[in-house]
Design an enzyme around this catalytic site. Structure first.
Site, PDB file in Angstrom:
ATOM      1  N   CYS A 117      -2.183   9.064   2.943  1.00  0.00           N
ATOM      2  CA  CYS A 117      -1.933   8.549   1.586  1.00  0.00           C
ATOM      3  C   CYS A 117      -3.024   9.024   0.630  1.00  0.00           C
ATOM      4  CB  CYS A 117      -1.828   7.031   1.602  1.00  0.00           C
ATOM      5  SG  CYS A 117      -3.245   6.199   2.327  1.00  0.00           S
ATOM      6  N   GLU A 143       0.891  -1.176   0.000  1.00  0.00           N
ATOM      7  CA  GLU A 143       0.000   0.000   0.000  1.00  0.00           C
ATOM      8  C   GLU A 143       0.916   1.209   0.000  1.00  0.00           C
ATOM      9  OE1 GLU A 143      -3.094   0.046  -0.432  1.00  0.00           O
ATOM     10  OE2 GLU A 143      -3.784  -1.959   0.078  1.00  0.00           O
TER      11      GLU A 143
HETATM   12  P1  NAD Z   1       8.680   4.714   4.211  1.00  0.00           P
HETATM   13  O1  NAD Z   1       8.531   3.956   2.950  1.00  0.00           O
HETATM   14  O2  NAD Z   1       9.850   5.594   4.394  1.00  0.00           O
HETATM   15  O3  NAD Z   1       8.720   3.701   5.462  1.00  0.00           O
HETATM   16  C1  NAD Z   1       7.708   2.766   5.700  1.00  0.00           C
HETATM   17  C2  NAD Z   1       8.266   1.620   6.514  1.00  0.00           C
HETATM   18  O4  NAD Z   1       9.227   0.899   5.743  1.00  0.00           O
HETATM   19  C3  NAD Z   1       8.998   2.031   7.789  1.00  0.00           C
HETATM   20  O5  NAD Z   1       8.637   1.118   8.819  1.00  0.00           O
HETATM   21  C4  NAD Z   1      10.455   1.868   7.401  1.00  0.00           C
HETATM   22  O6  NAD Z   1      11.320   1.640   8.503  1.00  0.00           O
HETATM   23  C5  NAD Z   1      10.405   0.657   6.508  1.00  0.00           C
HETATM   24  N1  NAD Z   1      11.540   0.496   5.597  1.00  0.00           N
HETATM   25  C6  NAD Z   1      12.456   1.423   5.230  1.00  0.00           C
HETATM   26  N2  NAD Z   1      13.320   0.889   4.334  1.00  0.00           N
HETATM   27  C7  NAD Z   1      12.930  -0.389   4.134  1.00  0.00           C
HETATM   28  C8  NAD Z   1      13.395  -1.448   3.292  1.00  0.00           C
HETATM   29  N3  NAD Z   1      14.438  -1.283   2.477  1.00  0.00           N
HETATM   30  N4  NAD Z   1      12.739  -2.639   3.322  1.00  0.00           N
HETATM   31  C9  NAD Z   1      11.660  -2.813   4.128  1.00  0.00           C
HETATM   32  N5  NAD Z   1      11.174  -1.844   4.936  1.00  0.00           N
HETATM   33  C10 NAD Z   1      11.805  -0.650   4.938  1.00  0.00           C
HETATM   34  O7  NAD Z   1       7.288   5.480   4.374  1.00  0.00           O
HETATM   35  P2  NAD Z   1       6.934   6.622   5.419  1.00  0.00           P
HETATM   36  O8  NAD Z   1       7.687   7.847   5.019  1.00  0.00           O
HETATM   37  O9  NAD Z   1       7.062   6.065   6.796  1.00  0.00           O
HETATM   38  O10 NAD Z   1       5.353   6.832   5.121  1.00  0.00           O
HETATM   39  C11 NAD Z   1       4.846   7.760   4.214  1.00  0.00           C
HETATM   40  C12 NAD Z   1       4.466   7.072   2.914  1.00  0.00           C
HETATM   41  O11 NAD Z   1       3.538   6.036   3.157  1.00  0.00           O
HETATM   42  C13 NAD Z   1       3.763   8.021   1.939  1.00  0.00           C
HETATM   43  O12 NAD Z   1       4.274   7.806   0.642  1.00  0.00           O
HETATM   44  C14 NAD Z   1       2.308   7.579   1.997  1.00  0.00           C
HETATM   45  O13 NAD Z   1       1.541   7.883   0.863  1.00  0.00           O
HETATM   46  C15 NAD Z   1       2.462   6.119   2.214  1.00  0.00           C
HETATM   47  N6  NAD Z   1       1.235   5.540   2.776  1.00  0.00           N
HETATM   48  C16 NAD Z   1       0.457   4.736   2.004  1.00  0.00           C
HETATM   49  C17 NAD Z   1      -0.749   4.232   2.494  1.00  0.00           C
HETATM   50  C18 NAD Z   1      -1.633   3.343   1.671  1.00  0.00           C
HETATM   51  O14 NAD Z   1      -2.492   2.687   2.231  1.00  0.00           O
HETATM   52  N7  NAD Z   1      -1.451   3.279   0.374  1.00  0.00           N
HETATM   53  C19 NAD Z   1      -1.134   4.556   3.792  1.00  0.00           C
HETATM   54  C20 NAD Z   1      -0.315   5.381   4.550  1.00  0.00           C
HETATM   55  C21 NAD Z   1       0.871   5.870   4.041  1.00  0.00           C
END
Ligand code: NAD
Length: 497
Positions: free
Chosen positions: A301, A267
């Site tokens: 999001c 997501e």
């Molecule tokens: P992010 O991608 O930076 O981090 C998300 C998670 O991934 C964190 O727990 C992080 O530690 C982990 N992570 C980081 N590197 C990783 C890797 N290489 N492998 C696996 N996990 C890893 O996202 P964010 O900045 O925390 O959140 C904001 C983003 O999330 C925005 O783009 C937003 O649109 C999106 N979002 C999407 C939805 C949806 O349902 N589509 C909902 C909420 C937020």
């Protein structure tokens, strides 16, 4: 039930909503949850309150050995958990929901402290989390009869996958967690959960509830500083990754999980457009669009990230948005009356302020624009008009309290502009003619388009991103099914074979 370590806060104790702030929460220890035991980390790191940029708690940090222990515990717990009748598993998820409900105020205060959102929005997120857990506890996937000729009976059954890793972001740490925990557990999987490093504490508090109610190993919680995600995604004993976060990280998760052919639900990010048709009251809809763009300081999001307005309504719409932006109360979410809290972390604050600075040369900032002169990551609601489609603020996901407003005069070219993005998460259309709006909505390449309403997300309705906004589905029966694998049994009587 697991009584090995007792929950330090009674699920039934009366809660004073201001207590958490009064009692210096720095002093309150938080624990990882591994194999039913609440444990300190291998190290700790600071958790920052974005409303003052000060450290207010220490988060336990897991190391690679703890990750192995957590995965092994989840793997050991899987056969016993999967073998329980689904009603029993659902009953325990329901018990987790009730324990969370009994501590709404405490969770909400902690959520405001770590995430920044106003306390009323934090309370809604926790109440929503209770609702989501209950909705999944009530969900069932009946076996499907695919053929029944009397001699040949073909049925499709759903079985759990094994260990599911839930990786969550910082904008809605609790509701995005339970969107995964609810269906994964009810379906019979065990879990390793990893919150974002800037908002880990509510997830750890949730771990205390899980520890008190669920058998050891069914839910494990690890915290990291962005270093354990790749290992989870690559781990051979993890069957599925349920990831919510940015598109850039989602691609890395997909790549890391390829070697083990994991099931993956992603997501990801969005750049949702809102479209006003020419038959609406610009001032009335401006109020709704403002809410859709600025709730949670725009860090949703499916927040409205671009507004498209017909020429005839453009000035009135922009003026009203600017008025609302100037009137909004931007403050520490813990303070009464705060409508918009800080941006959650420094990295995001820098990204959003850079986008605003860039947009000054490409459009006109008619409200906001300059961060508040106080500690913390406060950006006032910012409205930019007369900006072109090529501006980074329009093309990229800003994920902050700033909205570009664009004009249109022709529907066909409007649809082209709206769809000219790699994202395809959500969107909204406003019109006094629902059928006309629905016709426009059908032409928007997004997983969900809302007509005359904002972000109506419901655990019983499937939610998914198209294009680079995601892979797979969360919520609804389809989302629930993604925590299972289908098995076909094709049987004939021995004498008919
Ligand atoms: P992010 O991608 O930076 O981090 C998300 C998670 O991934 C964190 O727990 C992080 O530690 C982990 N992570 C980081 N590197 C990783 C890797 N290489 N492998 C696996 N996990 C890893 O996202 P964010 O900045 O925390 O959140 C904001 C983003 O999330 C925005 O783009 C937003 O649109 C999106 N979002 C999407 C939805 C949806 O349902 N589509 C909902 C909420 C937020």
């Amino acid at each position: 039930m697991n009584d090995a370590v007792t929950d330090p806060r009674s699920a039934t104790a009366a809660f004073d909503p201001t207590a958490l702030f009064k009692e210096t929460p720095m002093d309150r220890p938080y624990h990882l949850l591994i194999d039913g035991v609440l444990r300190p980390g291998a190290a700790t790191f600071d958790v920052i309150n974005p409303a003052n940029a000060g450290c207010f708690a220490q988060c336990p940090k897991a190391d690679a050995a703890m990750l192995e222990e957590a995965v092994a515990a989840a793997r050991r717990a899987f056969p016993g958990w999967a073998a329980r009748p689904i009603d029993e598993r659902a009953g325990l998820v329901e018990a987790v929901a009730s324990a969370l409900e009994a501590r709404v105020g405490e969770f909400a205060a902690l959520l405001t402290a770590e995430q920044g959102k106003p306390l009323d929005q934090a309370t809604k997120e926790i109440r929503g989390s209770v609702h989501v857990l209950r909705a999944f506890a009530a969900m069932r996937l009946a076996p499907r009869v695919l053929r029944d000729t009397g001699v040949n009976r073909v049925t499709e059954h759903r079985t759990p996958l094994g260990v599911v890793a839930a990786i969550t972001p910082w904008n809605f740490p609790m509701i995005l967690l339970v969107n995964k925990v609810g269906p994964a557990l009810v379906a019979g999987n065990t879990m390793v959960c990893k919150p974002a490093p800037t908002t880990p504490l509510t997830t750890l508090l949730f771990g205390e509830i899980c520890q008190a109610i669920l058998p050891p190993g069914v839910v494990n919680i690890l915290c990291d500083e962005h270093d354990l995600g790749p290992a989870l995604a690559a781990h051979p004993d993890i069957a599925k990754i349920s990831f919510t976060g940015s598109t850039a990280t989602g691609k890395k998760v997909l790549a890391s999980s390829a070697d083990t052919l994991k099931r993956v639900t992603l997501e990801l990010g969005g750049n949702d457009a809102t479209i006003l048709l020419d038959d609406v009251d610009a001032v009335q809809i401006a109020g709704k669009v403002f809410e859709g763009a600025m709730r949670n300081a725009g860090q949703i999001c499916v927040a409205i990230k671009r507004a498209y307005v017909p020429d005839a309504l453009y000035d009135a719409f922009c003026d009203e948005l600017a008025r609302l932006a100037r009137a909004a109360v931007v403050d520490d979410g813990a303070n009464q009356g705060a409508q918009i809290g800080p941006v959650q972390n420094k990295l995001q604050f820098d990204k959003v302020t850079a986008l605003i600075e860039d947009s000054r040369a490409r459009g006109t900032v008619i409200a906001g624009g300059t961060p508040l002169d106080r500690p913390g990551y406060f950006i006032p609601p910012t409205i930019v008009r007369d900006i072109d489609d090529a501006a980074p603020l329009v093309r990229e996901e800003q994920f902050g309290p700033v909205l570009p407003v664009l004009r249109y005069s022709d529907i066909d070219s409007l649809i082209e502009r709206v769809n000219a993005t790699a994202y395809g998460l959500g969107g909204t259309v406003w019109s006094s003619d629902v059928d006309r709006a629905t016709g426009i909505a059908r032409r928007v390449t997004s997983g969900t388009v809302w007509v005359n309403q904002l972000m109506a997300i419901d655990p019983t309705i499937p939610f998914r991103g198209l294009k680079q906004s995601g892979l797979g589905t969360e919520m609804g029966e389809e989302g629930f099914a993604e925590y299972t694998q289908a098995q076909v049994i094709n049987a004939v009587a021995l004498d008919a074979a």
